[in-house]
Design a protein around this motif. Structure first.
Motif, PDB file in Angstrom:
ATOM      1  N   HIS A 160     -46.060  16.748  61.720  1.00 59.28           N
ATOM      2  CA  HIS A 160     -44.879  17.291  62.389  1.00 59.28           C
ATOM      3  C   HIS A 160     -43.603  16.952  61.620  1.00 59.28           C
ATOM      4  O   HIS A 160     -42.729  17.809  61.424  1.00 59.28           O
ATOM      5  CB  HIS A 160     -44.766  16.760  63.828  1.00 59.28           C
ATOM      6  CG  HIS A 160     -45.685  17.435  64.776  1.00 59.28           C
ATOM      7  ND1 HIS A 160     -46.910  16.919  65.093  1.00 59.28           N
ATOM      8  CD2 HIS A 160     -45.559  18.586  65.474  1.00 59.28           C
ATOM      9  CE1 HIS A 160     -47.501  17.722  65.949  1.00 59.28           C
ATOM     10  NE2 HIS A 160     -46.706  18.746  66.202  1.00 59.28           N
ATOM     11  N   HIS A 161     -43.496  15.718  61.192  1.00 63.46           N
ATOM     12  CA  HIS A 161     -42.288  15.291  60.481  1.00 63.46           C
ATOM     13  C   HIS A 161     -42.142  16.007  59.137  1.00 63.46           C
ATOM     14  O   HIS A 161     -41.041  16.416  58.764  1.00 63.46           O
ATOM     15  CB  HIS A 161     -42.304  13.773  60.283  1.00 63.46           C
ATOM     16  CG  HIS A 161     -41.044  13.249  59.697  1.00 63.46           C
ATOM     17  ND1 HIS A 161     -39.873  13.162  60.411  1.00 63.46           N
ATOM     18  CD2 HIS A 161     -40.757  12.806  58.454  1.00 63.46           C
ATOM     19  CE1 HIS A 161     -38.918  12.682  59.631  1.00 63.46           C
ATOM     20  NE2 HIS A 161     -39.429  12.465  58.438  1.00 63.46           N
ATOM     21  N   ILE A 162     -43.238  16.177  58.420  1.00 59.40           N
ATOM     22  CA  ILE A 162     -43.192  16.868  57.124  1.00 59.40           C
ATOM     23  C   ILE A 162     -42.749  18.316  57.306  1.00 59.40           C
ATOM     24  O   ILE A 162     -41.869  18.804  56.598  1.00 59.40           O
ATOM     25  CB  ILE A 162     -44.552  16.770  56.412  1.00 59.40           C
ATOM     26  CG1 ILE A 162     -44.812  15.321  55.976  1.00 59.40           C
ATOM     27  CG2 ILE A 162     -44.622  17.714  55.215  1.00 59.40           C
ATOM     28  CD1 ILE A 162     -46.251  15.051  55.538  1.00 59.40           C
ATOM     29  N   VAL A 163     -43.355  19.007  58.273  1.00 60.45           N
ATOM     30  CA  VAL A 163     -42.973  20.406  58.519  1.00 60.45           C
ATOM     31  C   VAL A 163     -41.512  20.481  58.951  1.00 60.45           C
ATOM     32  O   VAL A 163     -40.764  21.357  58.507  1.00 60.45           O
ATOM     33  CB  VAL A 163     -43.927  21.064  59.545  1.00 60.45           C
ATOM     34  CG1 VAL A 163     -43.408  22.430  59.972  1.00 60.45           C
ATOM     35  CG2 VAL A 163     -45.329  21.182  58.960  1.00 60.45           C
ATOM     36  N   TYR A 164     -41.081  19.554  59.796  1.00 62.71           N
ATOM     37  CA  TYR A 164     -39.676  19.530  60.209  1.00 62.71           C
ATOM     38  C   TYR A 164     -38.757  19.373  58.997  1.00 62.71           C
ATOM     39  O   TYR A 164     -37.771  20.098  58.848  1.00 62.71           O
ATOM     40  CB  TYR A 164     -39.423  18.406  61.212  1.00 62.71           C
ATOM     41  CG  TYR A 164     -37.955  18.189  61.484  1.00 62.71           C
ATOM     42  CD1 TYR A 164     -37.250  19.088  62.282  1.00 62.71           C
ATOM     43  CD2 TYR A 164     -37.270  17.124  60.916  1.00 62.71           C
ATOM     44  CE1 TYR A 164     -35.891  18.911  62.513  1.00 62.71           C
ATOM     45  CE2 TYR A 164     -35.922  16.938  61.134  1.00 62.71           C
ATOM     46  CZ  TYR A 164     -35.230  17.843  61.935  1.00 62.71           C
ATOM     47  OH  TYR A 164     -33.893  17.679  62.156  1.00 62.71           O
ATOM     48  N   GLU A 165     -39.053  18.431  58.137  1.00 63.97           N
ATOM     49  CA  GLU A 165     -38.205  18.188  56.966  1.00 63.97           C
ATOM     50  C   GLU A 165     -38.130  19.417  56.060  1.00 63.97           C
ATOM     51  O   GLU A 165     -37.084  19.721  55.470  1.00 63.97           O
ATOM     52  CB  GLU A 165     -38.700  16.988  56.163  1.00 63.97           C
ATOM     53  CG  GLU A 165     -38.422  15.655  56.841  1.00 63.97           C
ATOM     54  CD  GLU A 165     -36.935  15.335  56.949  1.00 63.97           C
ATOM     55  OE1 GLU A 165     -36.159  15.693  56.044  1.00 63.97           O
ATOM     56  OE2 GLU A 165     -36.543  14.722  57.963  1.00 63.97           O
ATOM     57  N   LEU A 166     -39.235  20.143  55.941  1.00 62.79           N
ATOM     58  CA  LEU A 166     -39.257  21.335  55.083  1.00 62.79           C
ATOM     59  C   LEU A 166     -38.539  22.529  55.708  1.00 62.79           C
ATOM     60  O   LEU A 166     -38.166  23.461  54.998  1.00 62.79           O
ATOM     61  CB  LEU A 166     -40.705  21.715  54.745  1.00 62.79           C
ATOM     62  CG  LEU A 166     -41.452  20.742  53.838  1.00 62.79           C
ATOM     63  CD1 LEU A 166     -42.945  21.096  53.786  1.00 62.79           C
ATOM     64  CD2 LEU A 166     -40.845  20.719  52.438  1.00 62.79           C
ATOM     65  N   THR A 167     -38.347  22.491  57.028  1.00 60.36           N
ATOM     66  CA  THR A 167     -37.765  23.660  57.718  1.00 60.36           C
ATOM     67  C   THR A 167     -36.438  23.372  58.423  1.00 60.36           C
ATOM     68  O   THR A 167     -35.833  24.286  58.981  1.00 60.36           O
ATOM     69  CB  THR A 167     -38.750  24.204  58.760  1.00 60.36           C
ATOM     70  OG1 THR A 167     -39.041  23.188  59.720  1.00 60.36           O
ATOM     71  CG2 THR A 167     -40.029  24.694  58.103  1.00 60.36           C
ATOM     72  N   LYS A 168     -35.961  22.154  58.414  1.00 59.93           N
ATOM     73  CA  LYS A 168     -34.786  21.792  59.218  1.00 59.93           C
ATOM     74  C   LYS A 168     -33.503  22.526  58.800  1.00 59.93           C
ATOM     75  O   LYS A 168     -32.612  22.679  59.615  1.00 59.93           O
ATOM     76  CB  LYS A 168     -34.559  20.285  59.212  1.00 59.93           C
ATOM     77  CG  LYS A 168     -34.108  19.714  57.889  1.00 59.93           C
ATOM     78  CD  LYS A 168     -33.938  18.214  58.010  1.00 59.93           C
ATOM     79  CE  LYS A 168     -33.518  17.601  56.693  1.00 59.93           C
ATOM     80  NZ  LYS A 168     -33.415  16.141  56.803  1.00 59.93           N
ATOM     81  N   HIS A 169     -33.461  23.044  57.609  1.00 57.78           N
ATOM     82  CA  HIS A 169     -32.275  23.792  57.174  1.00 57.78           C
ATOM     83  C   HIS A 169     -32.074  25.052  57.997  1.00 57.78           C
ATOM     84  O   HIS A 169     -30.972  25.585  58.057  1.00 57.78           O
ATOM     85  CB  HIS A 169     -32.376  24.141  55.674  1.00 57.78           C
ATOM     86  CG  HIS A 169     -33.494  25.099  55.380  1.00 57.78           C
ATOM     87  ND1 HIS A 169     -34.804  24.677  55.237  1.00 57.78           N
ATOM     88  CD2 HIS A 169     -33.499  26.440  55.254  1.00 57.78           C
ATOM     89  CE1 HIS A 169     -35.564  25.743  55.013  1.00 57.78           C
ATOM     90  NE2 HIS A 169     -34.803  26.816  55.025  1.00 57.78           N
ATOM     91  N   ARG A 170     -33.148  25.532  58.659  1.00 57.98           N
ATOM     92  CA  ARG A 170     -33.049  26.749  59.482  1.00 57.98           C
ATOM     93  C   ARG A 170     -32.472  26.455  60.862  1.00 57.98           C
ATOM     94  O   ARG A 170     -32.105  27.382  61.567  1.00 57.98           O
ATOM     95  CB  ARG A 170     -34.442  27.362  59.682  1.00 57.98           C
ATOM     96  CG  ARG A 170     -35.003  28.012  58.463  1.00 57.98           C
ATOM     97  CD  ARG A 170     -36.208  28.855  58.840  1.00 57.98           C
ATOM     98  NE  ARG A 170     -37.436  28.064  58.763  1.00 57.98           N
ATOM     99  CZ  ARG A 170     -38.415  28.141  59.631  1.00 57.98           C
ATOM    100  NH1 ARG A 170     -38.342  28.910  60.679  1.00 57.98           N
ATOM    101  NH2 ARG A 170     -39.502  27.416  59.479  1.00 57.98           N
ATOM    102  N   LEU A 171     -32.475  25.205  61.285  1.00 57.17           N
ATOM    103  CA  LEU A 171     -32.075  24.870  62.660  1.00 57.17           C
ATOM    104  C   LEU A 171     -30.573  24.945  62.850  1.00 57.17           C
ATOM    105  O   LEU A 171     -29.784  24.765  62.000  1.00 57.17           O
ATOM    106  CB  LEU A 171     -32.586  23.469  63.015  1.00 57.17           C
ATOM    107  CG  LEU A 171     -34.100  23.300  62.878  1.00 57.17           C
ATOM    108  CD1 LEU A 171     -34.490  21.863  63.165  1.00 57.17           C
ATOM    109  CD2 LEU A 171     -34.821  24.239  63.821  1.00 57.17           C
TER     110      LEU A 171
END
Length: 170
Positions: A159-170
Motif C-alpha cells: 500500500h505504501h509503495i503504491v501510494y508513494e508512486l501515485t501521490k502526485h495525483r492526489l
C-alpha cells in the motif's frame, strides 16, 4: 464514502502476476499459486495471471500490456531471476524502472540467507522498482522464496509503495 487511498489497508491493490518459466503450466505453477493466494488473503485483486517462457520478448509483451492497463497497480513476476543462461527476467525488466527499489533485493537476499537457503541467497537477483506509477517485483521461481518475499516484504509495504508512486495525483 470517499475514495480509498492506496495507503488505506482496505483498498485492494490490483495486481498482475506473471510466471516466467519454460516448464511451468497452470497445473504446476506453485509460485504463482502462492502469490495469488497470499495476495487475495490480504484483500488484493488479481487483474490477470499469466505464464510465459524465459524469453525477453515474451516477458516484454506481458509487461507492456500491463503497463498500459490503467487498472493494474503492481506487477509480480516469479522466475527467471537466477544466474542461468536462460534467466533473463532481470535484464528485461530493470531498463523499465524509473525508480529502482534497491533495498528490496538487499533485504530479500538477507532474509533468504538468514531464514531459508544460507549462502545460496547470493545467487538470487530478485529486484523491485517503480515503473511510472506502477510497482514491479521480480522474485525467484521457488515457492518458498516467493512466500518469504510476500509475507516479509511485499505485502507489509505494498500500500505504501503504491501510494508513494501515485501521490502526485492526489
Amino acid at each position: 464514502m470517499s475514495e480509498l487511498l492506496p495507503t488505506d489497508k482496505r483498498k485492494p491493490i490490483v495486481l498482475g502476476i506473471l510466471t516466467v518459466s519454460d516448464t511451468r503450466t497452470k497445473a504446476n505453477d506453485k509460485s504463482g499459486d502462492v502469490i495469488e493466494e497470499l495476495a487475495k488473503t490480504a484483500g488484493h485483486t488479481i487483474q490477470e495471471r499469466r505464464i510465459c517462457p524465459d524469453e525477453r520478448e515474451s516477458i516484454e509483451v506481458v509487461l507492456n500490456q500491463w503497463l498500459q492497463d490503467s487498472e493494474v497497480e503492481a506487477i509480480l513476476i516469479t522466475g527467471g531471476t537466477g544466474i542461468g543462461l536462460r534467466d533473463v527476467t532481470i535484464e528485461t525488466v530493470t531498463p523499465y524502472f524509473t525508480k529502482p527499489l534497491d533495498g528490496f533485493g538487499e533485504l530479500f537476499r538477507f532474509l533468504s540467507y538468514t531464514e531459508d537457503v544460507g549462502s545460496k541467497a547470493m545467487l538470487s537477483r530478485a529486484t523491485a522498482g517503480g515503473i511510472g506509477e506502477k510497482a514491479l517485483f521480480a522474485l525467484p521461481g521457488s515457492s518458498k522464496a516467493v512466500k518469504l518475499a510476500m509475507e516479509k516484504l511485499i505485502l507489509p509495504e505494498l500500500h505504501h509503495i503504491v501510494y508513494e508512486l501515485t501521490k502526485h495525483r492526489l
